[in-house]
Structure formats: C-alpha cells, structure tokens
Write an enzyme that holds these catalytic residues in place. Structure first.
Site, PDB file in Angstrom:
ATOM      1  N   LEU A  19       0.831  -1.218   0.000  1.00 32.08           N
ATOM      2  CA  LEU A  19       0.000   0.000   0.000  1.00 32.08           C
ATOM      3  C   LEU A  19       0.858   1.258   0.000  1.00 32.08           C
ATOM      4  O   LEU A  19       0.437   2.324  -0.439  1.00 32.08           O
ATOM      5  CB  LEU A  19      -0.907   0.004   1.236  1.00 32.08           C
ATOM      6  CG  LEU A  19      -1.945  -1.110   1.304  1.00 32.08           C
ATOM      7  CD1 LEU A  19      -2.630  -1.109   2.656  1.00 32.08           C
ATOM      8  CD2 LEU A  19      -2.954  -0.950   0.181  1.00 32.08           C
ATOM      9  N   SER A  21       5.150   2.880   1.288  1.00 25.17           N
ATOM     10  CA  SER A  21       6.384   2.721   2.065  1.00 25.17           C
ATOM     11  C   SER A  21       6.953   4.110   2.347  1.00 25.17           C
ATOM     12  O   SER A  21       6.594   5.085   1.697  1.00 25.17           O
ATOM     13  CB  SER A  21       7.406   1.888   1.287  1.00 25.17           C
ATOM     14  OG  SER A  21       7.708   2.559   0.066  1.00 25.17           O
ATOM     15  N   GLY A  22       7.784   4.175   3.352  1.00 27.66           N
ATOM     16  CA  GLY A  22       8.374   5.474   3.722  1.00 27.66           C
ATOM     17  C   GLY A  22       9.151   5.292   4.992  1.00 27.66           C
ATOM     18  O   GLY A  22       9.533   4.177   5.338  1.00 27.66           O
ATOM     19  N   PHE A  24       8.041   5.203   7.683  1.00 31.81           N
ATOM     20  CA  PHE A  24       7.259   4.341   8.584  1.00 31.81           C
ATOM     21  C   PHE A  24       7.484   2.859   8.287  1.00 31.81           C
ATOM     22  O   PHE A  24       7.013   2.000   8.983  1.00 31.81           O
ATOM     23  CB  PHE A  24       5.761   4.668   8.490  1.00 31.81           C
ATOM     24  CG  PHE A  24       5.217   4.701   7.084  1.00 31.81           C
ATOM     25  CD1 PHE A  24       4.949   3.532   6.389  1.00 31.81           C
ATOM     26  CD2 PHE A  24       5.026   5.914   6.437  1.00 31.81           C
ATOM     27  CE1 PHE A  24       4.470   3.554   5.093  1.00 31.81           C
ATOM     28  CE2 PHE A  24       4.538   5.948   5.134  1.00 31.81           C
ATOM     29  CZ  PHE A  24       4.266   4.774   4.454  1.00 31.81           C
ATOM     30  N   VAL A  27       4.014  -0.889   4.126  1.00 34.77           N
ATOM     31  CA  VAL A  27       2.640  -1.241   4.539  1.00 34.77           C
ATOM     32  C   VAL A  27       2.004  -2.088   3.449  1.00 34.77           C
ATOM     33  O   VAL A  27       2.065  -1.708   2.263  1.00 34.77           O
ATOM     34  CB  VAL A  27       1.788   0.017   4.790  1.00 34.77           C
ATOM     35  CG1 VAL A  27       0.357  -0.368   5.179  1.00 34.77           C
ATOM     36  CG2 VAL A  27       2.403   0.879   5.893  1.00 34.77           C
ATOM     37  N   LYS A  42       1.999  -3.240   8.839  1.00 36.42           N
ATOM     38  CA  LYS A  42       3.121  -2.300   8.740  1.00 36.42           C
ATOM     39  C   LYS A  42       4.377  -3.023   9.222  1.00 36.42           C
ATOM     40  O   LYS A  42       4.458  -3.441  10.379  1.00 36.42           O
ATOM     41  CB  LYS A  42       2.826  -1.065   9.608  1.00 36.42           C
ATOM     42  CG  LYS A  42       3.930  -0.045   9.686  1.00 36.42           C
ATOM     43  CD  LYS A  42       3.440   1.178  10.473  1.00 36.42           C
ATOM     44  CE  LYS A  42       4.550   2.106  10.834  1.00 36.42           C
ATOM     45  NZ  LYS A  42       4.080   3.280  11.601  1.00 36.42           N
ATOM     46  N   GLU A  94      -5.771  -1.145  11.451  1.00 38.43           N
ATOM     47  CA  GLU A  94      -7.049  -0.949  10.759  1.00 38.43           C
ATOM     48  C   GLU A  94      -6.760  -0.581   9.303  1.00 38.43           C
ATOM     49  O   GLU A  94      -5.880   0.261   9.040  1.00 38.43           O
ATOM     50  CB  GLU A  94      -7.794   0.199  11.455  1.00 38.43           C
ATOM     51  CG  GLU A  94      -9.084   0.600  10.834  1.00 38.43           C
ATOM     52  CD  GLU A  94      -9.755   1.738  11.628  1.00 38.43           C
ATOM     53  OE1 GLU A  94      -9.108   2.344  12.516  1.00 38.43           O
ATOM     54  OE2 GLU A  94     -10.930   2.013  11.348  1.00 38.43           O
ATOM     55  N   ASP A 139       3.662  14.735  13.761  1.00 36.83           N
ATOM     56  CA  ASP A 139       3.892  14.585  12.314  1.00 36.83           C
ATOM     57  C   ASP A 139       2.578  14.731  11.556  1.00 36.83           C
ATOM     58  O   ASP A 139       2.317  14.011  10.587  1.00 36.83           O
ATOM     59  CB  ASP A 139       4.531  13.218  12.018  1.00 36.83           C
ATOM     60  CG  ASP A 139       5.188  13.187  10.624  1.00 36.83           C
ATOM     61  OD1 ASP A 139       5.432  12.067  10.116  1.00 36.83           O
ATOM     62  OD2 ASP A 139       5.422  14.271  10.049  1.00 36.83           O
ATOM     63  N   LYS A 141       0.237  15.928   8.946  1.00 32.96           N
ATOM     64  CA  LYS A 141       0.351  16.472   7.584  1.00 32.96           C
ATOM     65  C   LYS A 141      -0.663  15.730   6.737  1.00 32.96           C
ATOM     66  O   LYS A 141      -1.126  14.644   7.122  1.00 32.96           O
ATOM     67  CB  LYS A 141       1.770  16.284   7.038  1.00 32.96           C
ATOM     68  CG  LYS A 141       2.279  14.858   7.076  1.00 32.96           C
ATOM     69  CD  LYS A 141       3.733  14.775   6.658  1.00 32.96           C
ATOM     70  CE  LYS A 141       4.268  13.358   6.747  1.00 32.96           C
ATOM     71  NZ  LYS A 141       5.686  13.261   6.390  1.00 32.96           N
ATOM     72  N   ASN A 144      -0.670  11.969   6.416  1.00 30.98           N
ATOM     73  CA  ASN A 144      -0.994  11.153   7.596  1.00 30.98           C
ATOM     74  C   ASN A 144      -2.437  11.335   8.041  1.00 30.98           C
ATOM     75  O   ASN A 144      -2.809  10.953   9.146  1.00 30.98           O
ATOM     76  CB  ASN A 144      -0.040  11.485   8.754  1.00 30.98           C
ATOM     77  CG  ASN A 144       1.347  10.922   8.520  1.00 30.98           C
ATOM     78  OD1 ASN A 144       1.513   9.981   7.737  1.00 30.98           O
ATOM     79  ND2 ASN A 144       2.351  11.508   9.130  1.00 30.98           N
ATOM     80  N   ASP A 161      -0.053   6.936  11.458  1.00 30.61           N
ATOM     81  CA  ASP A 161       1.396   7.079  11.583  1.00 30.61           C
ATOM     82  C   ASP A 161       1.832   7.826  12.839  1.00 30.61           C
ATOM     83  O   ASP A 161       2.178   8.999  12.803  1.00 30.61           O
ATOM     84  CB  ASP A 161       1.993   7.750  10.337  1.00 30.61           C
ATOM     85  CG  ASP A 161       3.495   7.454  10.254  1.00 30.61           C
ATOM     86  OD1 ASP A 161       4.101   7.702   9.205  1.00 30.61           O
ATOM     87  OD2 ASP A 161       4.043   6.974  11.274  1.00 30.61           O
ATOM     88  N   THR A 180       8.279  17.222   8.842  1.00 28.12           N
ATOM     89  CA  THR A 180       8.381  17.625   7.429  1.00 28.12           C
ATOM     90  C   THR A 180       8.392  19.147   7.349  1.00 28.12           C
ATOM     91  O   THR A 180       7.458  19.777   7.878  1.00 28.12           O
ATOM     92  CB  THR A 180       7.159  17.058   6.653  1.00 28.12           C
ATOM     93  OG1 THR A 180       7.065  15.665   6.939  1.00 28.12           O
ATOM     94  CG2 THR A 180       7.275  17.279   5.168  1.00 28.12           C
TER      95      THR A 180
HETATM   96  C1  LIG Z   1      -5.372   2.109   1.021  1.00 28.90           C
HETATM   97  C2  LIG Z   1      -4.055   2.586   1.643  1.00 28.90           C
HETATM   98  C3  LIG Z   1      -3.080   3.182   0.805  1.00 28.90           C
HETATM   99  C4  LIG Z   1      -1.866   3.620   1.339  1.00 28.90           C
HETATM  100  C5  LIG Z   1      -1.638   3.441   2.698  1.00 28.90           C
HETATM  101  C6  LIG Z   1      -2.627   2.847   3.520  1.00 28.90           C
HETATM  102  C7  LIG Z   1      -3.844   2.413   3.012  1.00 28.90           C
HETATM  103  C8  LIG Z   1      -2.098   2.852   4.834  1.00 28.90           C
HETATM  104  C9  LIG Z   1      -2.578   2.425   6.079  1.00 28.90           C
HETATM  105  C10 LIG Z   1      -1.805   2.645   7.207  1.00 28.90           C
HETATM  106  C11 LIG Z   1      -0.520   3.254   7.110  1.00 28.90           C
HETATM  107  C12 LIG Z   1       0.340   3.483   8.339  1.00 28.90           C
HETATM  108  C13 LIG Z   1      -0.033   3.652   5.867  1.00 28.90           C
HETATM  109  C14 LIG Z   1      -0.810   3.454   4.750  1.00 28.90           C
HETATM  110  N1  LIG Z   1      -0.559   3.792   3.455  1.00 28.90           N
HETATM  111  C15 LIG Z   1       0.686   4.407   2.965  1.00 28.90           C
HETATM  112  C16 LIG Z   1       0.496   5.892   2.691  1.00 28.90           C
HETATM  113  C17 LIG Z   1       0.160   6.636   3.960  1.00 28.90           C
HETATM  114  N2  LIG Z   1       0.392   8.071   3.829  1.00 28.90           N
HETATM  115  C18 LIG Z   1      -2.569   2.115   8.330  1.00 28.90           C
HETATM  116  O1  LIG Z   1      -2.252   2.155   9.495  1.00 28.90           O
HETATM  117  N3  LIG Z   1      -3.737   1.611   7.867  1.00 28.90           N
HETATM  118  C19 LIG Z   1      -3.788   1.773   6.515  1.00 28.90           C
HETATM  119  O2  LIG Z   1      -4.708   1.399   5.816  1.00 28.90           O
END
Ligand SMILES: Cc1ccc2c(c1)c1c3c(c(C)cc1n2CCCN)C(=O)NC3=O
Length: 278
Positions: A19, A21-22, A24, A27, A42, A94, A139, A141, A144, A161, A180
C-alpha cells in the site's frame, strides 16, 4: 509494555499488495486467515546496530505501539495485532481504504469552506482526544490524514502514523528535529521544547492548504521553507484567498502563532466561530 506475538505473521495473515512505504516502513494490505477480515500490515525493520541509519530502534516502535494501545477514537486508526522477530516488527492496523486526504484534495484542487470544516472538525476531535490523553502526534500532515472510505457523502477521517508521537509527561521537556519542513512549527526548528501546541501549528498549515491548495511557508528549498517558518513569513495571497471568509483566516491566524502558548488548543479550535458557528 507492548506484548508482541512471536512467530511468523504469515501463519495468521495472508499478505497482499503493498500500500505504501516510507520512514514508517512498508505497509501491505493483508487478510486474517481465520476471519477473512482485511487489515494493513506495517513492517518495520529493526536497526541492526546502534550507529546504523537503516531501520528503527526497537524502543521507537514500542513507543508507537504503546501510544496506539492507549488511544481508542473513531478518528484515530486502531492497532489490532503485533508480531516481533529479531529483524522486524509487524503492526496489524485498521485498513483505511479511502487513501490520503492529500490525494482527495489534489483531485478536487480545493475544498469549499463547508467541506474543509467537515474534515477539520474530525481532525480536531481526534487531536483533542489524543491531547487530552497527553499524547502529541508531532507529524500531522495531509499524508498522515486518511479517509476511511472516499466515495461516500461524508468521508470519515483517520489519523495515522504515530511513529513520531510522544507521551507528554509534566515537567519532562521533549525536543526533536523530526518532521516535514512545510508542516513543522518554529519551536521544532529552534530546537525548543515541543508540546501539543506543536500539533496545532501543523493544523494551521493543513487548514491553509485545504482552503487554497497552496502551502503557506513553502520555499524553493527546505532551507528557505524552514527560514519562512521561523520568520512566521506567510500571507493570504488575494489570488488564492479572495473567496475565503474572514472567519476562516482568523482561525488560521490563531494557529500560525510563533509563541506556542499563544496558539489555540484543539479544544479551543473546536469552539472557534468558524468551526462551530453559533
Ligand atoms: C489504502 C491505503 C493506501 C496507502 C496506505 C494505507 C492504506 C495505509 C494504512 C496505514 C498506514 C500506516 C499507511 C498506509 N498507506 C501508505 C500511505 C500513507 N500516507 C494504516 O495504518 N492503515 C492503513 O490502511
């Protein structure tokens, strides 16, 4: 102290597409084998040695987990499960399907004040709740701030995040140089004590962007952006704010205040006349 399951996350969860990456970590969408329920997994790589720039300290991740375990609010993402091995930790979170608020704004360019208020009320409710439990996010923004679902009349906000979040202990000074540039408060750049007011500055920046599509302190370089932040150098350019109400500008002005103690708190923001008309 967080309790992590030992063993392999894939025994209980089927891993699906990535989904994002960064800083954090990575994911991935995943499905709990026993129930078929979808979550976000994650993956956070553990730092192999003290000096390494790769990965995170176990302590950092355990702090994020401990904070998430203390928070239960409709506008804050929920932590469901935890796995730990020597090399990595896996947080089962979630699943938030609506993507980032950032992308939602990009598709619409800007929002009406009524749409912006809808989102801000939810963001402020989540932030007021976490501040009430002495947690600061540090953080905030648009990346997030995500939407649970997006193609619905009133999208629900989820704050994600908590990798930089901190428990604010009375009398304990916390300083950090993370964040940021566009969204960080002057006290972060000046390496002065941070507080829940630091989050409120970020909300001022987010509000400015929601209403104009522009970032108030953005410079040509990070250095110029940081210099603009420290100088409190921003304006409501007529080109982008000609239709914006004075009440909305007043809301932003009361958050983009250099002195942290003079900024509106989340609770005060929720009763500002722009957010909560009489
Ligand atoms: C559909 C979708 C697409 C990108 C996602 C997420 C869900 C996502 C999620 C989370 C995190 C920490 C990052 C996530 N990312 C990465 C981008 C977050 N800024 C999370 O905690 N639940 C997510 O669904």
């Amino acid at each position: 102290m967080a309790t992590f399951r030992p063993g392999n996350v894939e025994e209980l969860y089927e891993l699906l597409e990535k989904l994002g990456s960064g800083h954090f970590g990575v994911v991935k969408r995943c499905r709990r084998r026993s129930s078929g329920t979808f979550y976000a997994a994650k993956f956070v790589k553990m730092r192999k040695c003290k000096g390494s720039r790769l990965g995170l300290d176990r302590e950092q991740v355990e702090r994020e987990v401990s904070i998430l375990q203390q928070l239960e609010h409709p506008n804050i993402l929920r932590l469901h499960d935890l796995f730990a091995s020597k090399a990595e930790m896996v947080l089962i979170l979630e699943l938030i399907r609506g993507g980032e608020l950032f992308d939602f704004i990009a598709e619409k360019e800007t929002l009406t004040e009524a749409e912006a208020i809808e989102f801000l009320q939810q963001i402020l409710q989540g932030v007021a709740y976490m501040h009430g439990r002495h947690v600061a996010h540090f953080d905030l923004k648009p990346e997030n701030i995500m939407l649970l679902e997006k193609d619905v009349p009133n999208p629900k906000i989820k704050i994600i995040d908590f990798g930089l979040a901190q428990k604010l202990e009375d009398g304990v000074t916390f300083k950090s140089l993370c964040g940021t540039p566009q969204y960080i408060a002057p006290e972060v750049i000046n390496y002065e004590p941070l507080s829940s007011a630091t989050d409120m500055w970020s909300i001022g920046v987010i509000t400015y962007i929601l209403l104009s599509g522009m970032s108030p302190f953005q410079g040509e370089t990070d250095a110029e952006t940081l210099s603009n932040v420290v100088a409190g150098n921003y304006e409501f350019e007529e080109k982008f704010f000609s239709e914006t109400s004075d009440m909305a500008k007043d809301f932003i002005r009361q958050l983009l205040v250099k002195e942290p103690r003079s900024r509106m708190s989340a609770a005060e923001s929720l009763v500002h006349p722009w957010i909560k008309p009489l």
